[in-house]
Design a protein around this motif. Structure first.
Motif, PDB file in Angstrom:
ATOM      1  N   VAL A   9       0.875  -1.165   0.000  1.00 57.61           N
ATOM      2  CA  VAL A   9       0.000   0.000   0.000  1.00 57.61           C
ATOM      3  C   VAL A   9       0.915   1.217   0.000  1.00 57.61           C
ATOM      4  O   VAL A   9       1.424   1.647   1.036  1.00 57.61           O
ATOM      5  CB  VAL A   9      -0.962   0.006   1.200  1.00 57.61           C
ATOM      6  CG1 VAL A   9      -1.825   1.253   1.186  1.00 57.61           C
ATOM      7  CG2 VAL A   9      -1.825  -1.245   1.183  1.00 57.61           C
ATOM      8  N   GLU A  10       1.118   1.739  -1.194  1.00 58.10           N
ATOM      9  CA  GLU A  10       2.074   2.826  -1.431  1.00 58.10           C
ATOM     10  C   GLU A  10       1.727   4.106  -0.679  1.00 58.10           C
ATOM     11  O   GLU A  10       2.608   4.836  -0.250  1.00 58.10           O
ATOM     12  CB  GLU A  10       2.089   3.081  -2.940  1.00 58.10           C
ATOM     13  CG  GLU A  10       3.197   3.919  -3.457  1.00 58.10           C
ATOM     14  CD  GLU A  10       3.126   3.984  -4.977  1.00 58.10           C
ATOM     15  OE1 GLU A  10       2.844   5.082  -5.485  1.00 58.10           O
ATOM     16  OE2 GLU A  10       3.336   2.955  -5.640  1.00 58.10           O
ATOM     17  N   ILE A  11       0.416   4.373  -0.493  1.00 59.74           N
ATOM     18  CA  ILE A  11       0.023   5.655   0.088  1.00 59.74           C
ATOM     19  C   ILE A  11       0.261   5.736   1.599  1.00 59.74           C
ATOM     20  O   ILE A  11      -0.002   6.767   2.206  1.00 59.74           O
ATOM     21  CB  ILE A  11      -1.440   6.026  -0.252  1.00 59.74           C
ATOM     22  CG1 ILE A  11      -2.412   5.036   0.343  1.00 59.74           C
ATOM     23  CG2 ILE A  11      -1.612   6.153  -1.753  1.00 59.74           C
ATOM     24  CD1 ILE A  11      -3.867   5.471   0.221  1.00 59.74           C
ATOM     25  N   ARG A  12       0.777   4.682   2.200  1.00 58.85           N
ATOM     26  CA  ARG A  12       1.172   4.746   3.613  1.00 58.85           C
ATOM     27  C   ARG A  12       2.416   5.610   3.783  1.00 58.85           C
ATOM     28  O   ARG A  12       2.698   6.081   4.873  1.00 58.85           O
ATOM     29  CB  ARG A  12       1.438   3.351   4.164  1.00 58.85           C
ATOM     30  CG  ARG A  12       0.187   2.536   4.317  1.00 58.85           C
ATOM     31  CD  ARG A  12       0.481   1.201   4.925  1.00 58.85           C
ATOM     32  NE  ARG A  12      -0.753   0.433   5.029  1.00 58.85           N
ATOM     33  CZ  ARG A  12      -0.796  -0.877   5.068  1.00 58.85           C
ATOM     34  NH1 ARG A  12       0.311  -1.579   5.004  1.00 58.85           N
ATOM     35  NH2 ARG A  12      -1.951  -1.506   5.178  1.00 58.85           N
ATOM     36  N   THR A  58      -4.546   9.392  -6.220  1.00 60.55           N
ATOM     37  CA  THR A  58      -4.416   8.005  -5.772  1.00 60.55           C
ATOM     38  C   THR A  58      -5.342   7.119  -6.595  1.00 60.55           C
ATOM     39  O   THR A  58      -6.297   7.587  -7.210  1.00 60.55           O
ATOM     40  CB  THR A  58      -4.762   7.850  -4.277  1.00 60.55           C
ATOM     41  OG1 THR A  58      -6.108   8.252  -4.063  1.00 60.55           O
ATOM     42  CG2 THR A  58      -3.812   8.651  -3.404  1.00 60.55           C
ATOM     43  N   PHE A  59      -5.037   5.839  -6.592  1.00 65.81           N
ATOM     44  CA  PHE A  59      -5.827   4.847  -7.304  1.00 65.81           C
ATOM     45  C   PHE A  59      -6.082   3.691  -6.352  1.00 65.81           C
ATOM     46  O   PHE A  59      -5.130   3.161  -5.746  1.00 65.81           O
ATOM     47  CB  PHE A  59      -5.085   4.380  -8.556  1.00 65.81           C
ATOM     48  CG  PHE A  59      -5.822   3.358  -9.363  1.00 65.81           C
ATOM     49  CD1 PHE A  59      -7.001   3.683 -10.005  1.00 65.81           C
ATOM     50  CD2 PHE A  59      -5.339   2.072  -9.473  1.00 65.81           C
ATOM     51  CE1 PHE A  59      -7.692   2.734 -10.754  1.00 65.81           C
ATOM     52  CE2 PHE A  59      -6.011   1.120 -10.215  1.00 65.81           C
ATOM     53  CZ  PHE A  59      -7.193   1.457 -10.863  1.00 65.81           C
ATOM     54  N   ALA A  81       4.928   5.491  -9.805  1.00 64.91           N
ATOM     55  CA  ALA A  81       6.280   5.846  -9.366  1.00 64.91           C
ATOM     56  C   ALA A  81       7.335   4.944 -10.011  1.00 64.91           C
ATOM     57  O   ALA A  81       8.409   5.411 -10.385  1.00 64.91           O
ATOM     58  CB  ALA A  81       6.389   5.776  -7.849  1.00 64.91           C
ATOM     59  N   ARG A  82       7.013   3.665 -10.191  1.00 64.92           N
ATOM     60  CA  ARG A  82       7.993   2.733 -10.769  1.00 64.92           C
ATOM     61  C   ARG A  82       8.292   3.031 -12.236  1.00 64.92           C
ATOM     62  O   ARG A  82       9.240   2.513 -12.797  1.00 64.92           O
ATOM     63  CB  ARG A  82       7.527   1.295 -10.592  1.00 64.92           C
ATOM     64  CG  ARG A  82       6.235   0.964 -11.297  1.00 64.92           C
ATOM     65  CD  ARG A  82       5.798  -0.472 -10.984  1.00 64.92           C
ATOM     66  NE  ARG A  82       4.431  -0.717 -11.320  1.00 64.92           N
ATOM     67  CZ  ARG A  82       3.981  -1.006 -12.539  1.00 64.92           C
ATOM     68  NH1 ARG A  82       4.826  -1.086 -13.541  1.00 64.92           N
ATOM     69  NH2 ARG A  82       2.703  -1.218 -12.749  1.00 64.92           N
ATOM     70  N   GLU A  83       7.473   3.873 -12.863  1.00 70.57           N
ATOM     71  CA  GLU A  83       7.661   4.234 -14.265  1.00 70.57           C
ATOM     72  C   GLU A  83       8.447   5.536 -14.432  1.00 70.57           C
ATOM     73  O   GLU A  83       8.694   5.965 -15.547  1.00 70.57           O
ATOM     74  CB  GLU A  83       6.297   4.397 -14.943  1.00 70.57           C
ATOM     75  CG  GLU A  83       5.465   3.132 -14.918  1.00 70.57           C
ATOM     76  CD  GLU A  83       4.023   3.340 -15.349  1.00 70.57           C
ATOM     77  OE1 GLU A  83       3.483   2.406 -15.972  1.00 70.57           O
ATOM     78  OE2 GLU A  83       3.441   4.414 -15.066  1.00 70.57           O
ATOM     79  N   LEU A  84       8.855   6.125 -13.289  1.00 73.65           N
ATOM     80  CA  LEU A  84       9.504   7.436 -13.312  1.00 73.65           C
ATOM     81  C   LEU A  84      10.786   7.453 -12.501  1.00 73.65           C
ATOM     82  O   LEU A  84      10.965   6.671 -11.577  1.00 73.65           O
ATOM     83  CB  LEU A  84       8.562   8.492 -12.714  1.00 73.65           C
ATOM     84  CG  LEU A  84       7.227   8.705 -13.399  1.00 73.65           C
ATOM     85  CD1 LEU A  84       6.329   9.567 -12.523  1.00 73.65           C
ATOM     86  CD2 LEU A  84       7.438   9.357 -14.756  1.00 73.65           C
ATOM     87  N   MET A  85      11.649   8.407 -12.853  1.00 71.19           N
ATOM     88  CA  MET A  85      12.824   8.693 -12.036  1.00 71.19           C
ATOM     89  C   MET A  85      12.994  10.206 -12.004  1.00 71.19           C
ATOM     90  O   MET A  85      12.713  10.895 -12.981  1.00 71.19           O
ATOM     91  CB  MET A  85      14.031   7.966 -12.593  1.00 71.19           C
ATOM     92  CG  MET A  85      15.116   8.794 -13.129  1.00 71.19           C
ATOM     93  SD  MET A  85      16.462   7.737 -13.673  1.00 71.19           S
ATOM     94  CE  MET A  85      17.225   8.921 -14.713  1.00 71.19           C
ATOM     95  N   SER A  86      13.404  10.725 -10.855  1.00 70.34           N
ATOM     96  CA  SER A  86      13.554  12.163 -10.687  1.00 70.34           C
ATOM     97  C   SER A  86      14.842  12.656 -11.337  1.00 70.34           C
ATOM     98  O   SER A  86      15.908  12.114 -11.087  1.00 70.34           O
ATOM     99  CB  SER A  86      13.573  12.528  -9.206  1.00 70.34           C
ATOM    100  OG  SER A  86      13.839  13.905  -9.056  1.00 70.34           O
ATOM    101  N   LEU A  87      14.731  13.679 -12.145  1.00 74.33           N
ATOM    102  CA  LEU A  87      15.922  14.321 -12.705  1.00 74.33           C
ATOM    103  C   LEU A  87      16.396  15.427 -11.780  1.00 74.33           C
ATOM    104  O   LEU A  87      17.587  15.733 -11.747  1.00 74.33           O
ATOM    105  CB  LEU A  87      15.627  14.866 -14.102  1.00 74.33           C
ATOM    106  CG  LEU A  87      15.339  13.797 -15.147  1.00 74.33           C
ATOM    107  CD1 LEU A  87      14.955  14.431 -16.473  1.00 74.33           C
ATOM    108  CD2 LEU A  87      16.536  12.885 -15.338  1.00 74.33           C
ATOM    109  N   ASP A  88      15.483  16.034 -11.018  1.00 79.02           N
ATOM    110  CA  ASP A  88      15.864  17.078 -10.071  1.00 79.02           C
ATOM    111  C   ASP A  88      16.704  16.502  -8.934  1.00 79.02           C
ATOM    112  O   ASP A  88      17.731  17.062  -8.563  1.00 79.02           O
ATOM    113  CB  ASP A  88      14.630  17.776  -9.497  1.00 79.02           C
ATOM    114  CG  ASP A  88      13.954  18.682 -10.507  1.00 79.02           C
ATOM    115  OD1 ASP A  88      14.573  19.006 -11.543  1.00 79.02           O
ATOM    116  OD2 ASP A  88      12.795  19.072 -10.264  1.00 79.02           O
ATOM    117  N   LYS A  89      16.288  15.366  -8.385  1.00 76.53           N
ATOM    118  CA  LYS A  89      17.043  14.751  -7.282  1.00 76.53           C
ATOM    119  C   LYS A  89      18.389  14.239  -7.768  1.00 76.53           C
ATOM    120  O   LYS A  89      19.376  14.324  -7.064  1.00 76.53           O
ATOM    121  CB  LYS A  89      16.230  13.627  -6.645  1.00 76.53           C
ATOM    122  CG  LYS A  89      15.032  14.133  -5.879  1.00 76.53           C
ATOM    123  CD  LYS A  89      14.173  13.005  -5.362  1.00 76.53           C
ATOM    124  CE  LYS A  89      12.898  13.557  -4.727  1.00 76.53           C
ATOM    125  NZ  LYS A  89      11.890  12.532  -4.533  1.00 76.53           N
ATOM    126  N   ALA A  90      18.437  13.726  -8.991  1.00 78.60           N
ATOM    127  CA  ALA A  90      19.704  13.250  -9.558  1.00 78.60           C
ATOM    128  C   ALA A  90      20.658  14.421  -9.748  1.00 78.60           C
ATOM    129  O   ALA A  90      21.850  14.322  -9.451  1.00 78.60           O
ATOM    130  CB  ALA A  90      19.463  12.537 -10.883  1.00 78.60           C
TER     131      ALA A  90
END
Length: 105
Positions: A9-12, A58-59, A81-90
């Protein structure tokens, strides 16, 4: 009669990305029929495309869905989230590593 395996449950946890954050697609994403105006199976996003998180929803009270604006494509697509990666944090972690390396010299 069980569910087999319990899914996380990702939203935790707090969302991984915030509105305005620059992200990159880590996978090709095709229309599963939920994107109006495109054929089922048509590519919506290609791996490596860059965009910006516009909103978070949310879904099934289980997962975060990030509304990502893909500026070059002129579309907004809901992404996991698993389909994305942050460019700002990198970029930020790269700047920290560069700063650490220059202080060691």
């Amino acid at each position: 009669m069980g569910l087999g395996r319990e899914q996380e449950v990702e939203i935790r946890e707090p969302p991984r990305f915030i509105p305005g954050e620059r992200v990159q697609a880590t996978l090709h994403v095709k229309n599963d029929g939920s994107y109006a105006g495109k054929e089922i199976g048509e590519n919506l996003v290609r791996k490596g495309d860059e965009g910006y998180v516009r909103d978070i929803g949310t879904f099934l009270q289980q997962f975060y869905i990030y509304a990502v604006e893909w500026v070059d494509r002129g579309t907004v697509v809901g992404m996991r989230a698993r389909e994305l990666m942050s460019l700002d944090k990198a970029a930020a972690s790269g700047a920290v590593e560069t700063a650490r390396a220059s202080t060691k010299e």
